[in-house]
Design a protein around this motif. Structure first.
Motif, PDB file in Angstrom:
ATOM      1  N   GLU A 299       0.814  12.776  -3.513  1.00  0.00           N
ATOM      2  CA  GLU A 299       0.510  13.299  -2.181  1.00  0.00           C
ATOM      3  C   GLU A 299      -0.899  12.916  -1.773  1.00  0.00           C
ATOM      4  N   GLU A 300      -1.824  12.937  -2.735  1.00  0.00           N
ATOM      5  CA  GLU A 300      -3.208  12.564  -2.445  1.00  0.00           C
ATOM      6  C   GLU A 300      -3.307  11.112  -1.980  1.00  0.00           C
ATOM      7  N   GLY A 301      -2.510  10.241  -2.601  1.00  0.00           N
ATOM      8  CA  GLY A 301      -2.516   8.836  -2.213  1.00  0.00           C
ATOM      9  C   GLY A 301      -2.019   8.627  -0.791  1.00  0.00           C
ATOM     10  N   MET A 302      -0.938   9.324  -0.418  1.00  0.00           N
ATOM     11  CA  MET A 302      -0.407   9.187   0.939  1.00  0.00           C
ATOM     12  C   MET A 302      -1.367   9.772   1.966  1.00  0.00           C
ATOM     13  N   ASP A 303      -2.017  10.897   1.633  1.00  0.00           N
ATOM     14  CA  ASP A 303      -3.001  11.473   2.558  1.00  0.00           C
ATOM     15  C   ASP A 303      -4.154  10.504   2.798  1.00  0.00           C
ATOM     16  N   PHE A 304      -4.603   9.864   1.725  1.00  0.00           N
ATOM     17  CA  PHE A 304      -5.705   8.902   1.855  1.00  0.00           C
ATOM     18  C   PHE A 304      -5.292   7.709   2.708  1.00  0.00           C
ATOM     19  N   LEU A 305      -4.064   7.202   2.482  1.00  0.00           N
ATOM     20  CA  LEU A 305      -3.587   6.050   3.252  1.00  0.00           C
ATOM     21  C   LEU A 305      -3.471   6.409   4.732  1.00  0.00           C
ATOM     22  N   TYR A 306      -2.898   7.572   5.019  1.00  0.00           N
ATOM     23  CA  TYR A 306      -2.711   7.976   6.409  1.00  0.00           C
ATOM     24  C   TYR A 306      -4.049   8.157   7.119  1.00  0.00           C
ATOM     25  N   SER A 307      -4.991   8.817   6.460  1.00  0.00           N
ATOM     26  CA  SER A 307      -6.306   9.037   7.090  1.00  0.00           C
ATOM     27  C   SER A 307      -7.041   7.713   7.279  1.00  0.00           C
ATOM     28  N   SER A 308      -6.891   6.796   6.340  1.00  0.00           N
ATOM     29  CA  SER A 308      -7.552   5.496   6.463  1.00  0.00           C
ATOM     30  C   SER A 308      -6.978   4.715   7.650  1.00  0.00           C
ATOM     31  N   LEU A 309      -5.671   4.762   7.817  1.00  0.00           N
ATOM     32  CA  LEU A 309      -5.049   4.082   8.955  1.00  0.00           C
ATOM     33  C   LEU A 309      -5.474   4.729  10.269  1.00  0.00           C
ATOM     34  N   SER A 310      -5.569   6.050  10.284  1.00  0.00           N
ATOM     35  CA  SER A 310      -5.993   6.749  11.500  1.00  0.00           C
ATOM     36  C   SER A 310      -7.395   6.330  11.903  1.00  0.00           C
TER      37      SER A 310
ATOM     38  N   LEU B 233       0.827  -1.209   0.000  1.00  0.00           N
ATOM     39  CA  LEU B 233       0.000   0.000   0.000  1.00  0.00           C
ATOM     40  C   LEU B 233       0.862   1.260   0.000  1.00  0.00           C
ATOM     41  N   ILE B 234       1.947   1.238   0.766  1.00  0.00           N
ATOM     42  CA  ILE B 234       2.841   2.399   0.782  1.00  0.00           C
ATOM     43  C   ILE B 234       3.447   2.625  -0.592  1.00  0.00           C
ATOM     44  N   GLN B 235       3.915   1.553  -1.213  1.00  0.00           N
ATOM     45  CA  GLN B 235       4.513   1.688  -2.541  1.00  0.00           C
ATOM     46  C   GLN B 235       3.499   2.205  -3.558  1.00  0.00           C
ATOM     47  N   MET B 236       2.246   1.797  -3.389  1.00  0.00           N
ATOM     48  CA  MET B 236       1.192   2.250  -4.289  1.00  0.00           C
ATOM     49  C   MET B 236       0.841   3.721  -4.057  1.00  0.00           C
ATOM     50  N   ALA B 237       0.792   4.105  -2.771  1.00  0.00           N
ATOM     51  CA  ALA B 237       0.311   5.439  -2.428  1.00  0.00           C
ATOM     52  C   ALA B 237       1.373   6.524  -2.563  1.00  0.00           C
ATOM     53  N   LYS B 238       2.650   6.153  -2.440  1.00  0.00           N
ATOM     54  CA  LYS B 238       3.688   7.174  -2.351  1.00  0.00           C
ATOM     55  C   LYS B 238       3.918   7.933  -3.659  1.00  0.00           C
ATOM     56  N   ASN B 239       3.293   7.496  -4.727  1.00  0.00           N
ATOM     57  CA  ASN B 239       3.478   8.177  -6.004  1.00  0.00           C
ATOM     58  C   ASN B 239       2.807   9.546  -6.038  1.00  0.00           C
TER      59      ASN B 239
END
Length: 553
Positions: free
Chosen positions: A517-528, A509-515
């Motif tokens: 900024e929107e992807g990383m924000d979504f991943l972080y909020s989902s984990l939170s 998921l990190i490798q997918m999202a890190k491409n």
């Protein structure tokens, strides 16, 4: 700012430290006042705030002074602000796993630096991590022995085939402890004909001796059979040790033990293992040779070639004595008491032994090292099962043992049920094979079968001459058969499989999202958003230091 409300003082502290980090200054704890065991107020200052005596009569806990009379740190140095240093759960886990793999704290910090994408993302300095590790060691100092025994008991609860025993003195101090390995009796029944006992290691903070028992498996690899800690090397300690060893092995004594030169251990054998042959360990003797001879001999390459040929290359006692006496005479060692009274791999344990370890730290490394040893055995087993050697002859027998046609039968003779074969080998040495005609079991003067459990090509040549198409089963020792893989605790296997797959999924998921900024924000909020429902399923682990159970993972 004034109107902000917080549920707890901890929330206030976290907010203020976060604010200070973004503003590029560090925080220190100031005054506080209690009433009825409750904190009425508490102050937090910029770390550059001066010290002065204050009589505070009235205070608002919601006040915030934003002005500073100094400059702030530069953005690239924010991660060095002390008040924001925290050894995260990620850092603790990395430290724990590194120490299990005998990797030190400095290397663990370097790994965090790389895996977290820079020092600024680690969340602490190397000194912080070292201080945390030092705290953990201090924390377990007074309860180390109890924690160690508790870990052994948990191991036994998971797998009843695990064996351990211990002895305490009149003051309740741990003076002897023996630990085994799951299914060690089965390993011992196969590989315990020759056992090495080594009492030359000092491994922990208490200067206790670590005494491992090792055998040799069907791939000529070292295999662990048991180990002990002894507070001293008195005869009483060794009596307890070997009695416990026999108890662990079902009362069966080994045929031969190789050992170091400890006098107390030697005295114990006559009492506890009277029928077991014991010999000095050749490795230990060879290790001592440099200190027992002068520098001129020590630096002589020809001396070492002759000594190694004598020790490792001779095949019978007459040849050995002849070469040994020749070396002693040629190099003037006749009057060297140590050398003249002895006929004679860096250790498997050396890479994780350290004299300053606590018992618990030792167990972390030890358990991991045994897993590595078992893995090497499985790799060799797999190669034996699935690798087909290139055949050099058309014999059916070669498919069993990959023999080669490298020797010639020169002559034969018979005496009752024994047939003697004189063999001329390409090495230039003549060999004699004695073959029992009734069961076709032969012994050769080269002693390969006695040393390694493998029929030599001299015996195979004789079997071929006697029109045997297969190796008789009498030659196939139990140790040559692959042992079945032992099942592990299914709950533990399932847990670690889920942990491994979860980590892999998260990394995906990190490798997918890190491409983006929107992807990383979504991943972080989902984990939170997972924190609260997960806390309802599993009570959250308290993160204060007193409840950190680093060594009980």
């Amino acid at each position: 700012m004034v109107g902000m409300m917080f549920d707890t003082l901890t929330d206030v502290v976290e907010f203020y430290k976060s604010y200070a980090h973004e503003a590029s200054f560090s925080v220190r704890v100031g005054q506080h006042k209690k009433g009825n065991e409750e904190i009425l107020f508490k102050r937090y200052y910029c770390s550059r705030e001066g010290y002065k005596n204050e009589n505070v009569t009235e205070v608002s806990i919601t006040s915030l002074v934003e002005e500073h009379n100094h400059g702030f740190v530069l953005p690239d140095k924010r991660h060095l602000l002390r008040s924001n240093h925290r050894v995260s759960e990620r850092a603790k886990s990395t430290l724990f796993n590194c120490h299990k793999a005998s990797i030190g704290t400095s290397q663990a910090y370097r790994l965090l630096h790389v895996s977290e994408g820079g020092f600024e993302n680690v969340g602490c300095t190397k000194r912080d991590l070292q201080n945390y590790y030092r705290y953990l060691r201090t924390k377990i100092k007074d309860a180390d022995a109890q924690m160690f025994v508790a870990q052994l008991e948990r191991k036994k609860e998971v797998n009843p085939t695990f064996f351990y025993d211990f002895m305490v003195d009149e003051q309740g101090r741990l003076v002897c402890v023996f630990l085994g390995r799951c299914f060690m009796q089965e390993n011992y029944s196969v590989y315990g004909d020759v056992v090495s006992v080594d009492a030359t290691y000092t491994t922990n903070q208490y200067n206790m001796k670590f005494v491992p028992f090792t055998g040799v498996n069907h791939h000529l690899q070292s295999v662990f059979l048991g180990a002990a800690f002894l507070v001293d090397e008195k005869i009483e300690s060794y009596v307890w040790l070997f009695k416990t060893f026999l108890k662990a092995m079902g009362g069966v004594a080994p045929h031969l033990i190789t050992k170091d030169e400890d006098a107390s251990m030697k005295a114990t054998f006559a009492q506890i293992l009277p029928d077991t042959a014991h010999r000095l360990c050749m490795w230990h003797i060879m290790e001592k040779v440099p200190e027992k001879v002068g520098p001129s001999i020590r630096e002589d390459e020809h001396f070492w070639k002759r000594l190694n040929k004598c020790v490792w290359g001779t095949e019978n006692s007459d040849d050995f004595v002849s070469q040994w006496n020749s070396i002693v005479t040629d190099y003037g060692l006749i009057r060297n008491d140590w050398f003249s009274t002895r006929f004679s791999a860096n250790s498997f344990f050396n890479h994780f032994i350290h004299r300053k370890l606590t018992f618990v730290e030792f167990w972390l490394r030890f358990d991991t090292t045994l897993e590595c040893q078992r893995q090497e055995e499985l790799i060799a087993d797999n190669a034996s099962l699935h690798t087909t050697p290139k055949l050099m002859t058309p014999w059916a027998m070669e498919k069993q043992c990959t023999a080669r046609d490298v020797c010639i039968i020169q002559g034969t003779s018979e005496c009752e049920d024994i047939k003697y074969f004189t063999i001329n080998s390409l090495s230039g040495k003549d060999r004699v094979v004695q073959m029992n005609k009734s069961n076709m079991f032969g012994t050769c003067s080269c002693k390969l079968h006695e040393s390694y459990g493998i029929p030599c090509h001299h015996i195979i040549q004789v079997l071929r001459a006697e029109k045997q198409n297969k190796i008789p089963s009498i030659y196939i020792m139990k140790r040559c058969n692959l042992l079945d893989e032992k099942p592990k605790d299914p709950m533990e296997v399932a847990m670690w499989k889920n942990i491994s797959e979860s980590r892999n999924k998260f990394e995906d998921l990190i490798q997918m999202a890190k491409n983006t900024e929107e992807g990383m924000d979504f991943l972080y909020s989902s984990l939170s958003n997972l924190v609260e429902p997960l806390q309802k399923i599993t009570p959250a682990k308290r993160l204060d230091k007193q409840d950190d159970v680093f060594y009980n993972q």
